[in-house]
Design a protein around this motif. Sequence first.
Motif, mmCIF file in Angstrom:
data_model
loop_
_atom_site.group_PDB
_atom_site.id
_atom_site.type_symbol
_atom_site.label_atom_id
_atom_site.label_comp_id
_atom_site.label_asym_id
_atom_site.label_seq_id
_atom_site.Cartn_x
_atom_site.Cartn_y
_atom_site.Cartn_z
ATOM 1 N N ASN A 1 -3.660 -12.380 -30.316
ATOM 2 C CA ASN A 1 -3.768 -11.377 -31.368
ATOM 3 C C ASN A 1 -3.356 -10.032 -30.781
ATOM 4 O O ASN A 1 -4.166 -9.349 -30.152
ATOM 5 C CB ASN A 1 -5.189 -11.322 -31.914
ATOM 6 N N THR B 1 -4.293 -8.881 -27.020
ATOM 7 C CA THR B 1 -5.467 -9.608 -26.523
ATOM 8 C C THR B 1 -5.366 -11.081 -26.889
ATOM 9 O O THR B 1 -4.592 -11.470 -27.750
ATOM 10 C CB THR B 1 -6.789 -9.035 -27.085
ATOM 11 N N LEU C 1 -7.983 -14.686 -27.403
ATOM 12 C CA LEU C 1 -9.278 -15.355 -27.400
ATOM 13 C C LEU C 1 -9.063 -16.657 -26.645
ATOM 14 O O LEU C 1 -8.229 -17.478 -27.036
ATOM 15 C CB LEU C 1 -9.773 -15.632 -28.812
ATOM 16 N N TRP D 1 -16.067 -20.383 -20.926
ATOM 17 C CA TRP D 1 -15.607 -19.424 -21.926
ATOM 18 C C TRP D 1 -15.465 -20.095 -23.284
ATOM 19 O O TRP D 1 -14.914 -21.176 -23.402
ATOM 20 C CB TRP D 1 -14.247 -18.860 -21.552
ATOM 21 N N ASN E 1 -13.991 -18.589 -26.808
ATOM 22 C CA ASN E 1 -13.386 -17.447 -27.505
ATOM 23 C C ASN E 1 -13.639 -16.123 -26.787
ATOM 24 O O ASN E 1 -13.928 -15.113 -27.424
ATOM 25 C CB ASN E 1 -13.848 -17.376 -28.960
ATOM 26 N N LYS E 2 -13.513 -16.147 -25.470
ATOM 27 C CA LYS E 2 -13.662 -14.919 -24.683
ATOM 28 C C LYS E 2 -12.427 -14.048 -24.875
ATOM 29 O O LYS E 2 -11.299 -14.509 -24.749
ATOM 30 C CB LYS E 2 -13.837 -15.243 -23.205
ATOM 31 N N SER E 3 -12.644 -12.790 -25.191
ATOM 32 C CA SER E 3 -11.545 -11.855 -25.400
ATOM 33 C C SER E 3 -11.047 -11.339 -24.052
ATOM 34 O O SER E 3 -11.817 -10.769 -23.280
ATOM 35 C CB SER E 3 -12.017 -10.687 -26.275
#
Length: 194
Positions: free
Chosen positions: A10, A13, A15, A23, A25-27
């Motif tokens: 996105n 960044t 996810l 992890w 959905n770690k940004s």
Amino acid sequence: FDGATTITINGTTMLVTNLRKGWSNKSVAVPVDGLIYVRTVTSGDSGTRKGDITLSAPNGLNGRLTLVAENSIKITGHVRYARNPQTDHTSTDALGLIAMEHVTVEAAAPSDLDVYAHIICRNGGFGVTNYDKGSSRGMLNVYGGIVNKIRQAVGTTSPTGYRKNYVFDPRFAKDPPPSYPKVVDEFEWREWEG
């Protein structure tokens, strides 16, 4: 990353889900060097060993990135750029997908799918899972390029699966995605039939 990794891009960044790192959905930021490598490992849970990437970028990549999978890359959603170079000629967004085996569009992917990337499948091919099941899924729009060892199907004339709309991204002739394999800019004749 070690083992199966899911990446949703996105903008600048991502996810990232990687059970071996713990992890979900770690940004994380798209790496500055523009390269992510996912390798196969031999220990731990067998379901997480393969160096597979599951990928989507519905809101688009803003930047330059190459994803390398020691096994396969599975596309589950649109893979787009933040600025579409077909309509915005100032776009420098670029994505490379390199898989040791296959790059596949999964059954969960939407109809009329966009895949903006240059794709290399070293030992396998680019294709669609269950391309011969169900009904027409519309157009598969690939803006980039495809290099594969084995040509895979994306649809049938029944119709099932997708129809193809493949367009080469001319920017990649001079400015490929980061860390892309170099190709000598010349042809060599191996044989000739007249």
